[in-house]
Write a protein that holds these residues in place. Structure first.
Motif, mmCIF file in Angstrom:
data_model
loop_
_atom_site.group_PDB
_atom_site.id
_atom_site.type_symbol
_atom_site.label_atom_id
_atom_site.label_comp_id
_atom_site.label_asym_id
_atom_site.label_seq_id
_atom_site.Cartn_x
_atom_site.Cartn_y
_atom_site.Cartn_z
ATOM 1 N N SER A 2 0.833 -1.188 0.000
ATOM 2 C CA SER A 2 0.000 0.000 0.000
ATOM 3 C C SER A 2 0.870 1.241 0.000
ATOM 4 O O SER A 2 1.787 1.375 0.810
ATOM 5 C CB SER A 2 -0.898 -0.017 1.235
ATOM 6 N N ALA A 3 0.529 2.130 -0.901
ATOM 7 C CA ALA A 3 1.251 3.412 -0.988
ATOM 8 C C ALA A 3 2.750 3.203 -0.830
ATOM 9 O O ALA A 3 3.362 3.674 0.127
ATOM 10 C CB ALA A 3 0.738 4.375 0.068
ATOM 11 N N PRO A 4 3.305 2.511 -1.757
ATOM 12 C CA PRO A 4 4.737 2.222 -1.626
ATOM 13 C C PRO A 4 5.589 3.468 -1.571
ATOM 14 O O PRO A 4 6.602 3.508 -0.880
ATOM 15 C CB PRO A 4 5.064 1.392 -2.884
ATOM 16 N N ASN A 5 5.137 4.487 -2.313
ATOM 17 C CA ASN A 5 5.947 5.698 -2.309
ATOM 18 C C ASN A 5 6.039 6.311 -0.920
ATOM 19 O O ASN A 5 7.101 6.710 -0.466
ATOM 20 C CB ASN A 5 5.381 6.716 -3.296
ATOM 21 N N ASP A 6 4.869 6.408 -0.263
ATOM 22 C CA ASP A 6 4.881 7.011 1.065
ATOM 23 C C ASP A 6 5.762 6.223 2.004
ATOM 24 O O ASP A 6 6.574 6.790 2.727
ATOM 25 C CB ASP A 6 3.454 7.063 1.636
ATOM 26 N N ASP A 7 5.553 4.934 1.981
ATOM 27 C CA ASP A 7 6.354 4.096 2.870
ATOM 28 C C ASP A 7 7.829 4.274 2.583
ATOM 29 O O ASP A 7 8.635 4.469 3.492
ATOM 30 C CB ASP A 7 5.990 2.600 2.680
ATOM 31 N N ASN A 8 8.081 4.183 1.296
ATOM 32 C CA ASN A 8 9.486 4.336 0.918
ATOM 33 C C ASN A 8 10.042 5.674 1.374
ATOM 34 O O ASN A 8 11.129 5.751 1.937
ATOM 35 C CB ASN A 8 9.631 4.237 -0.609
ATOM 36 N N ALA A 9 9.242 6.711 1.104
ATOM 37 C CA ALA A 9 9.736 8.048 1.408
ATOM 38 C C ALA A 9 10.066 8.181 2.889
ATOM 39 O O ALA A 9 11.142 8.651 3.263
ATOM 40 C CB ALA A 9 8.724 9.094 0.986
ATOM 41 N N SER A 10 9.133 7.769 3.715
ATOM 42 C CA SER A 10 9.390 7.951 5.143
ATOM 43 C C SER A 10 10.510 7.025 5.604
ATOM 44 O O SER A 10 11.341 7.396 6.437
ATOM 45 C CB SER A 10 8.121 7.710 5.953
ATOM 46 N N ALA A 11 10.527 5.853 5.062
ATOM 47 C CA ALA A 11 11.618 4.952 5.432
ATOM 48 C C ALA A 11 12.941 5.536 4.980
ATOM 49 O O ALA A 11 13.946 5.511 5.716
ATOM 50 C CB ALA A 11 11.408 3.578 4.800
ATOM 51 N N HIS A 12 12.905 6.062 3.765
ATOM 52 C CA HIS A 12 14.125 6.682 3.258
ATOM 53 C C HIS A 12 14.568 7.836 4.137
ATOM 54 O O HIS A 12 15.755 7.987 4.437
ATOM 55 C CB HIS A 12 13.913 7.170 1.818
ATOM 56 N N SER A 13 13.596 8.667 4.520
ATOM 57 C CA SER A 13 13.954 9.814 5.362
ATOM 58 C C SER A 13 14.587 9.341 6.652
ATOM 59 O O SER A 13 15.602 9.875 7.112
ATOM 60 C CB SER A 13 12.715 10.651 5.688
ATOM 61 N N GLN A 14 13.961 8.355 7.214
ATOM 62 C CA GLN A 14 14.483 7.848 8.476
ATOM 63 C C GLN A 14 15.895 7.305 8.312
ATOM 64 O O GLN A 14 16.795 7.594 9.106
ATOM 65 C CB GLN A 14 13.559 6.744 9.000
ATOM 66 N N LEU A 15 16.036 6.516 7.268
ATOM 67 C CA LEU A 15 17.351 5.948 7.016
ATOM 68 C C LEU A 15 18.381 7.041 6.741
ATOM 69 O O LEU A 15 19.506 6.992 7.255
ATOM 70 C CB LEU A 15 17.292 4.992 5.809
ATOM 71 N N SER A 16 17.966 7.994 5.923
ATOM 72 C CA SER A 16 18.896 9.087 5.601
ATOM 73 C C SER A 16 19.348 9.782 6.872
ATOM 74 O O SER A 16 20.545 10.013 7.077
ATOM 75 C CB SER A 16 18.238 10.108 4.680
#
Lengths: 178, 111
Positions: A2-16
């Motif tokens: 579901s909403a892969p972009n959102d998940d990715n984005a927030s995960a990416h932000s966190q990881l970054s």
């Protein structure tokens, strides 16, 4: 997913952020380590000396501004920044190119005044413009004779500022040597 | 010298429990192996030097060293001195730039 972009984005932000923090900490350790090295090896010349130097510079300022210290005519103990002392009156001796006497360097200017001034016999003569000068600057001393040095010095000093009398000093053609 | 006969048994070599490496670990490995981590660190170091952050930190260290005495400081001390201020005083632009680069890497690494 579901909403892969959102998940990715927030995960990416966190990881970054996580990795950024890691890089920053690593750099902090580097800086700390370098400062530690400098401290332990005593490579920082100004570390404790800073207060000392502040104190010394304040002290020096006081010394310089104190009028009783440097610049006294008779005080031969003034030391310059190279550690040299100079007598207040320059004492190198040479030959005056006018009269040929041996003169001390520090006494050369007054000597020249007398030496060349005495030669200006025209000054003491009653020529038209020099008379005006003499009338103006004479301090009551007789003009026909050599005036006392102090007076003649006054005359010469003031006369030097005007162009008239200067021209006349050689008109006579006679420069009396002392 | 009394031989140590009462040795405790050698602990069992724990085989990495075969757990899945976390995402973080994977990324970390990729960062390192590709050389990107080193590049990022150099970039960050350069930016922090340019903006005077490094000098500020060094000044903090010097002040601390002066107070504590130069032979009494440890690396740990200094890390503790500069970490809070250091983390807080990174300019926003620097932080943004680095975050952007990291994100780009994450995307390009298809994670």
């Amino acid at each position: 997913m579901s909403a892969p972009n959102d998940d990715n984005a927030s995960a990416h932000s966190q990881l970054s952020s996580h990795f950024f923090a890691g890089l920053l900490d690593s750099i902090i350790v580097d800086v700390a380590s370098e400062c530690h090295r400098i401290a332990r090896l005593g490579l920082d010349r100004n570390l404790e000396e800073e207060e000392e130097e502040l104190r010394l510079s304040a002290q020096a300022r006081v010394t310089v501004s104190d009028p009783s210290n440097s610049g006294e005519a008779n005080n031969k103990h003034v030391v310059d920044i190279f550690g040299q002392t100079h007598p207040a009156i320059a004492n190198e001796i040479f030959e005056c190119m006018n009269c040929g006497q041996s003169i001390m360097a520090g006494r050369f200017a007054p000597h020249l005044e007398k030496c060349m001034g005495k030669g200006r016999k025209a000054r003491l003569k009653s020529t038209r413009s020099s008379k005006a000068v003499q009338n103006r600057y004479s301090q009551g001393s007789p003009i026909s004779t050599y005036s006392p040095y102090s007076n003649s010095n006054n005359m010469y000093r003031i006369a030097n500022g005007t162009s008239g009398p200067t021209g006349e000093e050689y008109a006579d053609g006679t420069l009396e040597e002392k | 010298m009394r031989p140590s006969i009462n040795r405790p048994p050698t602990p069992e070599a724990e085989e990495d429990q075969e757990k899945e490496p976390t995402l973080q670990e994977i990324i970390n490995i990729k960062l390192i192996e590709s050389g990107e981590k080193e590049r990022l660190k150099e970039l960050l170091r350069e930016r922090l030097t340019e903006c005077g952050w490094r000098d500020e930190m060094k000044a903090l260290c010097r002040a601390f060293t002066r107070k504590k005495g130069r032979n009494n400081v440890t690396v740990d001390d200094l890390v503790h001195v500069i970490t809070p201020k250091g983390r807080a005083s990174v300019p926003d632009s620097v932080k943004a730039e680095l975050l952007q680069r990291i994100r780009t890497f994450l995307v390009s690494a298809a994670l």
